[in-house]
Design a protein around this motif. Structure first.
Motif, mmCIF file in Angstrom:
data_model
loop_
_atom_site.group_PDB
_atom_site.id
_atom_site.type_symbol
_atom_site.label_atom_id
_atom_site.label_comp_id
_atom_site.label_asym_id
_atom_site.label_seq_id
_atom_site.Cartn_x
_atom_site.Cartn_y
_atom_site.Cartn_z
ATOM 1 N N HIS A 97 0.830 -1.208 0.000
ATOM 2 C CA HIS A 97 0.000 0.000 0.000
ATOM 3 C C HIS A 97 0.869 1.265 0.000
ATOM 4 O O HIS A 97 0.639 2.191 -0.772
ATOM 5 C CB HIS A 97 -0.976 -0.001 1.179
ATOM 6 C CG HIS A 97 -2.114 0.956 0.956
ATOM 7 N ND1 HIS A 97 -3.389 0.737 1.380
ATOM 8 C CD2 HIS A 97 -2.145 2.145 0.298
ATOM 9 C CE1 HIS A 97 -4.156 1.745 1.012
ATOM 10 N NE2 HIS A 97 -3.423 2.623 0.357
ATOM 11 N N CYS B 283 -6.169 8.735 2.834
ATOM 12 C CA CYS B 283 -6.142 7.285 2.711
ATOM 13 C C CYS B 283 -6.467 6.657 4.055
ATOM 14 O O CYS B 283 -6.010 7.121 5.093
ATOM 15 C CB CYS B 283 -4.749 6.843 2.244
ATOM 16 S SG CYS B 283 -4.536 5.063 2.224
ATOM 17 N N HIS C 41 1.446 4.593 -2.987
ATOM 18 C CA HIS C 41 1.585 6.046 -2.800
ATOM 19 C C HIS C 41 2.893 6.540 -3.418
ATOM 20 O O HIS C 41 2.923 7.579 -4.072
ATOM 21 C CB HIS C 41 1.543 6.400 -1.309
ATOM 22 C CG HIS C 41 0.187 6.221 -0.693
ATOM 23 N ND1 HIS C 41 -0.263 6.962 0.361
ATOM 24 C CD2 HIS C 41 -0.831 5.378 -1.001
ATOM 25 C CE1 HIS C 41 -1.493 6.584 0.693
ATOM 26 N NE2 HIS C 41 -1.850 5.618 -0.123
ATOM 27 N N HIS D 147 -0.107 1.068 6.387
ATOM 28 C CA HIS D 147 1.175 1.446 5.790
ATOM 29 C C HIS D 147 2.349 1.022 6.659
ATOM 30 O O HIS D 147 2.195 0.797 7.859
ATOM 31 C CB HIS D 147 1.208 2.964 5.572
ATOM 32 C CG HIS D 147 0.257 3.402 4.506
ATOM 33 N ND1 HIS D 147 0.609 3.479 3.187
ATOM 34 C CD2 HIS D 147 -1.056 3.723 4.567
ATOM 35 C CE1 HIS D 147 -0.438 3.856 2.476
ATOM 36 N NE2 HIS D 147 -1.467 4.003 3.290
HETATM 37 ZN ZN LIG Z 1 -3.707 4.696 0.087
#
Ligand SMILES: [Zn+2]
Ligand SMILES: [Zn+2]
Length: 731
Positions: free
Chosen positions: A407, A509, A411, A513
């Protein structure tokens, strides 16, 4: 409840019963009220708890009144657009009584003006043509404009010419129009080209069907054919009906609808999961009213909580709330708090395990069918699971770790793509799972291999820098001030979650992460490919998955270098050399085979000697598999060989064969044959039609290729008889 503007008696039709509802242009409704009273669910009306009155004025109609025009199309809003349409089509807006008054042309012009303006505004608002939702509306508007353009005699691609007038006129007030004008022009031209092709293919097919129908004396088109036109070519049924109408034929619309419904039901069945969610939606909605699940998964992989509800969902059986599930039974569990991420924002749901004192439940997937309601889907592995019991819950931390890496990488990838391609690039979707991820984006240039490699390099540089990744909640306004990237049509509340990587990437978001980019380890793009008009998809892997792919490639390289018996650094040049040698050898081999089999070829070939000094040689080699190796080049060699053997004769040679199922033909003749008027190049061009292909060449040598494998004999016969005629040998 309405306000009309009266342009006066002279503006009207003059009939005694002329009133507000008259078709003439005397009265123009400029304002009205809407009394919102019911909710309509598609079947019945139910009274709204709070009723209201909505009111609105048509700004363009007010302009029409101010400018003293009875229609918005005659105002300055459309003046330049109509002028351009007239310039391109030669057609202008006419009124009753005008010379050449034409209601059909008027309608087409109004549709073009309205639709083309809408097209550019839609694109500047972020809509791109597709087969779903608003993208499909845009596609249909473009197609309708193309059709009505053709109706008033415009044959070239034209929408952009008129579109540029829209952009120039409106962009002082709508700067988005000029910012996106290049992008819009490309999208529109692509769509226009594609639909023009559809129209052409569909019209040709329909014309064939129509002449077939006329031969049989029927007066209707089989609705199956109309449906096939629609399904295979995207040929609109309204257009089919229109063309049938012009030919005095009919279409059974009910039967067409029947096929259409069958088709759409078939495509609906594909999403059985969505259907199931739909069926359970009422259940979920009711549960969501009483339960508010807290998501602890951002910080934790495991927690202690309580089993609130259990839904049993046996295969093929009906879904319902239950108190307990036993070993082997399938179901869904709702917990008081959860660490499981529910599928959202392109990130897949977490798998894991739920342990109570009585049993073990394996979670295969986590979903959020209704906001804030996390359902853990899976089955009981051991013992019994009961509501109200305490439970230790734990996500699979290996898949979770990989999901975090992937993820954060989306980005970084998004940032790197914008770094290389600029703001024209827009994310249009993403999908993040543990083993790989994909990232869809819209762009109007085709990225080069070097650009994609640069993107890959930029992402890996950021990984090596080990930048911090920070997730925090803030107000939507502050997020905007920070220049956060958000998907265009996502809805956000007052508070939003920002994921900030280093000091360069900020996105709204809700996903999971890594804490630092270094944890990703390695990032590799597996593919970058087109998935639609101006839409592309990157697939990529990270961490050990990336490492394994590199190791695999290295292994392949090693085995090649072992087989070639050269150092791996020398593999590229060795392969290149081998390939060149291979081409040379196979060319030599073919010319050897030509020479060896020349005798056989001479035996089978048809030859004719007329008037003694002429020789006409022709043969279709496809009838004998022994000659399948003869391609266009080697047939040329055969013809040279033959010409050499009949030096003192006026010779014409026509040889044909099938190469990979497609006809190829060479024509060759001697100089004195050319002097008698034979032109191989011209013949080849004529024969192109017979083989459904094309060709050409010099008067003494020409070649052609085609698509119809059954046309070889016919084409060769045509060549031979033409040459006979030209040389005065006709029998
Ligand atoms: Zn995201
Ligand atoms: Zn009237």
């Amino acid at each position: 409840t309405e306000i009309y503007y009266d342009f006066g008696y002279e503006a009207g039709c003059g009939k005694p019963d002329c009133s507000l509802n008259c078709d003439c242009s005397r009265f123009l409704e400029i304002w009205n009220l809407v009394f919102t009273q019911y909710n309509f669910d598609g079947k019945k009306y139910t009274e709204l708890p709070k009723k209201n009155i909505d009111t609105g004025m048509g700004a363009e109609r007010i302009i029409a009144v101010l400018e003293g025009k009875s229609s918005i199309f005659r105002t300055t809003l459309f003046k330049k657009i109509l002028k351009k349409i007239q310039e391109i089509s030669g057609k202008r807006l006419t009124s009753p009584g005008d010379d050449g008054f034409d209601t059909d042309a008027n309608r087409a012009i109004r549709i073009l003006a309205d639709h083309i303006r809408a097209i550019y505004f839609l694109i500047s608002d972020g809509v791109t043509p597709s087969n779903e939702g608003r993208g499909y509306i845009l596609r249909r508007i473009i197609r309708r404009a193309v059709r009505f353009g053709k109706q008033i005699g415009i044959n070239d691609y034209f929408i952009n010419d008129i579109g540029m007038v829209v952009v120039n006129q409106y962009s002082p007030h709508y700067p988005g129009l000029s910012e996106k004008s290049r992008f819009a022009a490309k999208l529109v031209l692509d769509e226009e080209k594609r639909f023009t092709k559809t129209l052409k293919e569909g019209s040709r097919l329909l014309a064939e069907k129509i002449s077939g129908i006329k031969d049989t004396g029927r007066d209707f088109l089989d609705p199956k054919d109309a449906f096939r036109l629609y399904e295979t070519y995207g040929f609109p049924v309204e257009l089919t009906t229109e063309i049938l109408d012009e030919n005095g034929l009919k279409l059974d619309h009910d039967k067409f609808e029947h096929y259409f419904r069958q088709h759409t039901e078939k495509s609906k069945k594909k999403t059985s999961f969505d259907k199931k969610i739909d069926k359970n939606l009422d259940l979920y909605r009711n549960l969501a009213k009483e339960i508010r699940v807290e998501f602890l998964g951002y910080e934790k992989d495991q927690a202690n909580t309580v089993i609130e509800k259990i839904i049993s969902s046996p295969d093929g059986g009906s879904t319902m709330l239950t108190e307990e599930l036993s070993a082997g039974e399938k179901g869904e569990i709702i917990l008081k708090d959860t660490v499981f991420y529910g599928e959202k924002g392109g990130q897949v749901g977490d798998p894991g395990i739920i342990r109570s004192k009585g049993g073990i439940f394996i979670v295969k997937d986590t979903q959020i069918p209704v906001e804030n309601l996390f359902i853990h889907k899976g089955f009981v592995k051991e013992g019994k699971i009961k509501t109200g019991e305490e439970a230790d819950i734990e996500v699979n931390n290996i898949t979770r770790r990989d999901i975090r890496k992937n993820h954060t990488s989306t980005h970084l990838l998004h940032w790197a793509l914008r770094n290389v391609f600029g703001d024209q690039l827009k994310q249009s979707g993403s999908f993040v799972s543990s083993d790989r991820f994909r990232f869809d984006y819209s762009i109007y240039d085709t990225p080069s291999g070097e650009q994609i490699e640069k993107v890959e390099r930029l992402v890996n540089e950021k990984i090596q820098r080990d930048d911090p990744v920070r997730c925090f909640e803030t107000t939507r306004d502050y997020a905007q001030q920070l220049g956060t990237i958000a998907l265009f049509d996502e809805k956000y509340g007052k508070f939003v979650r920002i994921v900030e990587t280093g000091n360069y990437s900020r996105e709204l978001c809700g996903g999971l992460h890594v804490r630092r980019t270094g944890q990703i380890g390695l990032f590799i793009i597996i593919s970058d490919s087109s998935i639609g008009a101006n839409l592309r998809r990157i697939e990529a892997v990270t961490g050990m998955y990336a490492f394994n792919i590199l190791k695999n490639k290295e292994g392949i390289l090693e085995s090649i270098s072992e087989n070639l018996e050269v150092d791996f650094k020398k593999v590229p040049e060795t392969v290149k050399k081998l390939k060149e040698e291979n081409i040379k050898i196979s060319e030599e081999l073919i010319s050897l085979r030509v020479k060896i089999s020349a005798g056989n070829i001479l035996k089978v070939m048809k030859e004719e000697i007329d008037k003694e000094e002429y020789k006409i040689i022709y043969y279709n080699f496809s009838k004998d598999s022994a000659f399948s190796f003869l391609d266009i080049k080697s047939m040329g060699q055969v013809s040279d060989f033959l010409k050499d053997s009949f030096k003192n004769l006026k010779t014409f040679i026509a040889l044909g064969n099938l190469n990979e199922g497609k006809p190829v033909i060479i024509l060759s003749c001697t100089k004195d044959m050319v002097e008698s008027g034979v032109d191989c190049g011209k013949l080849a061009r004529e024969m192109g039609k017979i083989v459904k292909g094309g060709g050409g060449g010099r008067p003494d040598y020409a070649q052609l290729g085609g698509a119809d494998p059954f046309s070889l004999d016919k084409a060769i016969e045509y060549a031979v008889s033409s040459v006979r005629k030209t040389a005065g040998l006709a029998k």
